[in-house]
Design a protein around this motif. Structure first.
Motif, PDB file in Angstrom:
ATOM      1  N   LEU A  69       2.828   5.826  -9.850  1.00 41.92           N
ATOM      2  CA  LEU A  69       2.520   7.219  -9.535  1.00 41.92           C
ATOM      3  C   LEU A  69       2.645   7.596  -8.059  1.00 41.92           C
ATOM      4  O   LEU A  69       2.833   8.757  -7.724  1.00 41.92           O
ATOM      5  CB  LEU A  69       1.082   7.541  -9.979  1.00 41.92           C
ATOM      6  N   PHE A  70       2.485   6.590  -7.177  1.00 43.40           N
ATOM      7  CA  PHE A  70       2.415   6.911  -5.750  1.00 43.40           C
ATOM      8  C   PHE A  70       3.437   6.113  -4.950  1.00 43.40           C
ATOM      9  O   PHE A  70       3.731   4.966  -5.278  1.00 43.40           O
ATOM     10  CB  PHE A  70       1.002   6.607  -5.210  1.00 43.40           C
ATOM     11  N   PRO A  71       3.972   6.709  -3.867  1.00 50.00           N
ATOM     12  CA  PRO A  71       4.901   5.977  -2.994  1.00 50.00           C
ATOM     13  C   PRO A  71       4.216   4.748  -2.393  1.00 50.00           C
ATOM     14  O   PRO A  71       2.995   4.755  -2.173  1.00 50.00           O
ATOM     15  CB  PRO A  71       5.244   6.985  -1.889  1.00 50.00           C
ATOM     16  N   ALA A  72       5.015   3.707  -2.120  1.00 49.19           N
ATOM     17  CA  ALA A  72       4.474   2.416  -1.655  1.00 49.19           C
ATOM     18  C   ALA A  72       3.601   2.557  -0.405  1.00 49.19           C
ATOM     19  O   ALA A  72       2.541   1.946  -0.298  1.00 49.19           O
ATOM     20  CB  ALA A  72       5.625   1.457  -1.388  1.00 49.19           C
ATOM     21  N   GLU A  73       4.045   3.383   0.532  1.00 50.83           N
ATOM     22  CA  GLU A  73       3.318   3.545   1.802  1.00 50.83           C
ATOM     23  C   GLU A  73       1.934   4.169   1.583  1.00 50.83           C
ATOM     24  O   GLU A  73       0.926   3.697   2.121  1.00 50.83           O
ATOM     25  CB  GLU A  73       4.157   4.447   2.723  1.00 50.83           C
ATOM     26  N   GLU A  74       1.904   5.200   0.767  1.00 51.83           N
ATOM     27  CA  GLU A  74       0.647   5.884   0.456  1.00 51.83           C
ATOM     28  C   GLU A  74      -0.323   4.930  -0.256  1.00 51.83           C
ATOM     29  O   GLU A  74      -1.514   4.875   0.036  1.00 51.83           O
ATOM     30  CB  GLU A  74       0.933   7.107  -0.440  1.00 51.83           C
ATOM     31  N   LEU A  75       0.242   4.149  -1.169  1.00 53.17           N
ATOM     32  CA  LEU A  75      -0.564   3.212  -1.950  1.00 53.17           C
ATOM     33  C   LEU A  75      -1.116   2.084  -1.070  1.00 53.17           C
ATOM     34  O   LEU A  75      -2.281   1.693  -1.192  1.00 53.17           O
ATOM     35  CB  LEU A  75       0.271   2.642  -3.100  1.00 53.17           C
ATOM     36  N   ALA A  76      -0.295   1.599  -0.154  1.00 51.80           N
ATOM     37  CA  ALA A  76      -0.723   0.513   0.744  1.00 51.80           C
ATOM     38  C   ALA A  76      -1.909   0.971   1.606  1.00 51.80           C
ATOM     39  O   ALA A  76      -2.890   0.238   1.780  1.00 51.80           O
ATOM     40  CB  ALA A  76       0.437   0.068   1.623  1.00 51.80           C
ATOM     41  N   ALA A  77      -1.828   2.199   2.119  1.00 51.83           N
ATOM     42  CA  ALA A  77      -2.929   2.744   2.945  1.00 51.83           C
ATOM     43  C   ALA A  77      -4.202   2.866   2.114  1.00 51.83           C
ATOM     44  O   ALA A  77      -5.298   2.539   2.574  1.00 51.83           O
ATOM     45  CB  ALA A  77      -2.520   4.099   3.514  1.00 51.83           C
ATOM     46  N   ALA A  78      -4.044   3.315   0.853  1.00 44.66           N
ATOM     47  CA  ALA A  78      -5.197   3.483  -0.036  1.00 44.66           C
ATOM     48  C   ALA A  78      -5.817   2.124  -0.382  1.00 44.66           C
ATOM     49  O   ALA A  78      -7.039   1.988  -0.428  1.00 44.66           O
ATOM     50  CB  ALA A  78      -4.775   4.215  -1.312  1.00 44.66           C
ATOM     51  N   GLN A  79      -4.954   1.120  -0.606  1.00 45.63           N
ATOM     52  CA  GLN A  79      -5.461  -0.221  -0.949  1.00 45.63           C
ATOM     53  C   GLN A  79      -6.311  -0.787   0.190  1.00 45.63           C
ATOM     54  O   GLN A  79      -7.357  -1.384  -0.033  1.00 45.63           O
ATOM     55  CB  GLN A  79      -4.299  -1.170  -1.272  1.00 45.63           C
ATOM     56  N   GLN A  80      -5.854  -0.526   1.400  1.00 44.65           N
ATOM     57  CA  GLN A  80      -6.567  -1.002   2.588  1.00 44.65           C
ATOM     58  C   GLN A  80      -7.945  -0.328   2.699  1.00 44.65           C
ATOM     59  O   GLN A  80      -8.965  -0.990   2.901  1.00 44.65           O
ATOM     60  CB  GLN A  80      -5.728  -0.677   3.823  1.00 44.65           C
ATOM     61  N   GLU A  81      -7.959   1.004   2.555  1.00 41.51           N
ATOM     62  CA  GLU A  81      -9.214   1.771   2.657  1.00 41.51           C
ATOM     63  C   GLU A  81     -10.169   1.411   1.521  1.00 41.51           C
ATOM     64  O   GLU A  81     -11.369   1.249   1.723  1.00 41.51           O
ATOM     65  CB  GLU A  81      -8.895   3.278   2.648  1.00 41.51           C
ATOM     66  N   TRP A  82      -9.623   1.258   0.326  1.00 45.34           N
ATOM     67  CA  TRP A  82     -10.450   0.928  -0.852  1.00 45.34           C
ATOM     68  C   TRP A  82     -11.080  -0.463  -0.688  1.00 45.34           C
ATOM     69  O   TRP A  82     -12.261  -0.662  -0.966  1.00 45.34           O
ATOM     70  CB  TRP A  82      -9.612   1.025  -2.133  1.00 45.34           C
ATOM     71  N   GLN A  83     -10.275  -1.404  -0.198  1.00 47.96           N
ATOM     72  CA  GLN A  83     -10.778  -2.767   0.020  1.00 47.96           C
ATOM     73  C   GLN A  83     -11.898  -2.768   1.063  1.00 47.96           C
ATOM     74  O   GLN A  83     -12.906  -3.458   0.916  1.00 47.96           O
ATOM     75  CB  GLN A  83      -9.629  -3.696   0.455  1.00 47.96           C
ATOM     76  N   LYS A  84     -11.717  -1.953   2.086  1.00 49.70           N
ATOM     77  CA  LYS A  84     -12.724  -1.833   3.154  1.00 49.70           C
ATOM     78  C   LYS A  84     -14.063  -1.381   2.561  1.00 49.70           C
ATOM     79  O   LYS A  84     -15.127  -1.885   2.916  1.00 49.70           O
ATOM     80  CB  LYS A  84     -12.228  -0.811   4.187  1.00 49.70           C
ATOM     81  N   ARG A  85     -13.985  -0.436   1.633  1.00 46.57           N
ATOM     82  CA  ARG A  85     -15.198   0.082   0.981  1.00 46.57           C
ATOM     83  C   ARG A  85     -15.847  -0.974   0.090  1.00 46.57           C
ATOM     84  O   ARG A  85     -17.063  -1.107   0.061  1.00 46.57           O
ATOM     85  CB  ARG A  85     -14.862   1.343   0.169  1.00 46.57           C
ATOM     86  N   LEU A  86     -15.010  -1.690  -0.655  1.00 48.72           N
ATOM     87  CA  LEU A  86     -15.540  -2.760  -1.521  1.00 48.72           C
ATOM     88  C   LEU A  86     -16.218  -3.848  -0.682  1.00 48.72           C
ATOM     89  O   LEU A  86     -17.301  -4.315  -1.013  1.00 48.72           O
ATOM     90  CB  LEU A  86     -14.417  -3.380  -2.354  1.00 48.72           C
ATOM     91  N   ASP A  87     -15.592  -4.207   0.441  1.00 49.48           N
ATOM     92  CA  ASP A  87     -16.150  -5.257   1.310  1.00 49.48           C
ATOM     93  C   ASP A  87     -17.483  -4.839   1.923  1.00 49.48           C
ATOM     94  O   ASP A  87     -18.351  -5.678   2.156  1.00 49.48           O
ATOM     95  CB  ASP A  87     -15.155  -5.618   2.433  1.00 49.48           C
TER      96      ASP A  87
END
Length: 388
Positions: free
Chosen positions: A340-358
Motif C-alpha cells: 500500500l505504501f512507497p518503500a521510503e514512507e514505510l521505512a520511516a514509519a517502521q522506524q517511528e513505530w519501533q521507537k514507540r514499541l521500545d
C-alpha cells in the motif's frame, strides 16, 4: 436578566473584554503562559516574567472586543503549534459544508483539546464560521480554564453530576441548547461521539448522545429532529498519538486490576502532551450530512459508526500494528503495508513505530498495538459488509 442557557453557554461578544481582563490578572493562567514561553527561565524568574508577560498580552489584546476578533488573533498561534507538532493536516469532504448553514459535527474522540481544534482549523481555513464546542465540566477544574474555553466558543457538558434527576435535567438543557444553537442562532456545534476518549482505538457512537439531541423536542419524531440538525459524521485520524503510551499504561492497569484511578493533574498532563506532542500526519474527513431515514438512536448509531470508521485515514503504522496484533481477524482480507505504501514512507514509519514499541514496557505493549490496529479491523469489516 438571566438567560436559560447562561450556566453552560459560551461567552458573548459583550463579555469578552471583562473576561480577558480577568484572565490576565489570574496568576495560575500567567504561570502556564510563562512556563510555555520560557520553560527554562520560568523556574527561577517567574516573579519577574509574569508581570512582563501580562503587560505584553494586555497591549496585544487591548482592542479585542468580540469572539471572532479573538479567534483571528489566536489563529496565528494555533497554526504555529499545529505546524510544529504535525507533518501536515489534510482534509476531505469539506466541500459538503455550505456557507450560511449550521451543522452538528459528531466526531470520533482521541484527544481532549486537539480533536475540536483540528475541526476548527479545517473549518476556519475553509472560510466558514467555527463551531461551538462541547466540553466536559470534569476538564474545567480551574476557573481560568473555564474562562479560556468559553471565550473560544465552548459550552459546558455537566458530566460530574451523580443524581439521576440532576443528570436528566442537565441532558435536557444540553439538548435544548444544541437545538437552539443550530436552529435559532445558526451556529454549528462540535460534540464527541461518546463520553471520554477511545483509548483502545475503537471509535463507537454512544446512542445515548444521539437520543439526547431529541430530548428537548419530544413532541416531534426522532427522524424529524435529526433531519433538521444537519448531522455531519467527522473522522479525525492521527498518524501517531502523543498520548499512546499513557493510554497503553491505563488499559494495562484496568485489564490487570479491574479499575484505574486518575492521578491529580493527569488530565492537564494529557492536554499538554496532546497539544505539543508529535502527531505525524493528521487527516479529517467530513461525511455528507446524514439527514433522513433513521427512526431511532440505535439505528442512527450504526450509520454514524459506518461513516466515521470508513472515513478514517489509515497510515502505515496502523497496518504495521495490525500485522503484529494477536487478535487480528484471519477472515479479513487486509493487505500488507508493503502493498500500500512507497518503500521510503514505510521505512520511516517502521522506524517511528519501533521507537514507540521500545519505549513501552513489554507487558503494556499489546495495549499500544491495539490502539493502532483496531481502526484497521473496523474499516475492513465495513468494506467486507460485516457487522462491527
Amino acid at each position: 436578566m438571566m438567560g436559560e442557557f447562561d450556566a453552560i453557554r459560551p461567552y458573548a461578544d459583550a463579555e469578552v473584554p471583562a473576561v480577558l481582563n480577568r484572565l490576565l490578572a489570574d496568576p495560575a493562567f500567567l504561570q502556564i503562559i510563562t512556563h510555555f514561553r520560557f520553560p527554562r527561565l520560568s523556574r527561577h524568574f517567574s516573579w519577574l516574567l509574569k508581570p512582563l508577560i501580562a503587560h505584553r498580552l494586555r497591549s496585544q489584546f487591548a482592542s479585542i472586543n468580540s469572539v471572532a476578533a479573538l479567534q483571528d488573533k489566536v489563529e496565528v498561534y494555533v497554526d504555529r503549534s499545529i505546524e510544529h507538532a504535525t507533518d501536515g493536516v489534510t482534509y476531505s469532504g469539506i466541500e459538503h459544508l455550505k456557507a450560511g448553514k449550521a451543522y452538528l459535527f459528531l466526531a470520533n474522540h482521541r484527544d481532549i483539546v486537539m480533536d475540536p481544534a483540528f475541526v476548527n482549523y479545517a473549518v476556519y481555513h475553509a472560510g466558514l464560521p467555527t463551531p461551538r464546542i462541547a466540553i466536559g465540566d470534569n476538564l474545567l477544574q480551574k476557573p481560568f480554564v473555564s474562562d479560556l474555553m468559553r471565550l473560544n466558543k465552548s459550552f459546558i457538558v455537566h458530566r460530574s453530576l451523580t443524581g439521576r434527576r440532576e443528570k436528566l435535567a442537565a441532558f435536557q438543557l444540553l439538548s435544548a441548547y444544541i437545538n437552539h444553537s443550530i436552529r435559532n442562532d445558526g451556529e454549528s456545534i462540535w460534540i464527541a461521539q461518546a463520553e471520554g476518549r477511545a483509548k483502545d482505538g475503537d471509535d463507537r457512537t454512544d446512542s445515548a448522545i444521539l437520543k439526547m439531541f431529541h430530548m428537548s423536542r419530544k413532541d416531534e419524531t426522532f427522524a424529524e429532529v435529526i433531519g433538521g440538525l444537519n448531522l455531519v459524521p467527522v473522522s479525525i485520524s492521527y498518524e501517531y498519538d502523543p498520548c499512546d503510551q499513557a493510554k497503553a499504561r491505563e488499559l494495562f492497569i484496568r485489564a490487570t486490576t479491574g479499575s484505574y484511578e486518575k492521578a491529580a493533574g493527569e488530565d492537564d498532563k494529557s492536554i499538554g502532551l496532546g497539544i505539543t506532542g508529535y502527531k505525524g500526519r493528521v487527516h479529517l474527513n467530513f461525511a455528507p450530512p446524514v439527514v433522513d431515514g433513521f427512526e431511532d438512536s440505535k439505528q442512527l448509531a450504526v450509520e454514524m459508526d459506518r461513516q466515521i470508521l470508513s472515513g478514517y485515514r489509515l497510515f502505515p503504522a496502523h497496518y504495521l500494528a495490525y500485522a503484529q496484533w494477536a487478535d487480528r481477524d484471519p477472515a479479513l482480507q487486509v493487505p500488507d503495508a508493503t502493498e500500500l505504501f512507497p518503500a521510503e514512507e514505510l521505512a520511516a514509519a517502521q522506524q517511528e513505530w519501533q521507537k514507540r514499541l521500545d519505549a513501552c514496557p513489554a507487558e503494556q505493549r499489546p495495549y499500544l498495538v491495539v490502539q493502532y490496529a483496531t481502526p484497521v479491523r473496523n474499516q475492513y469489516r465495513i468494506k467486507a459488509g460485516l457487522p462491527l
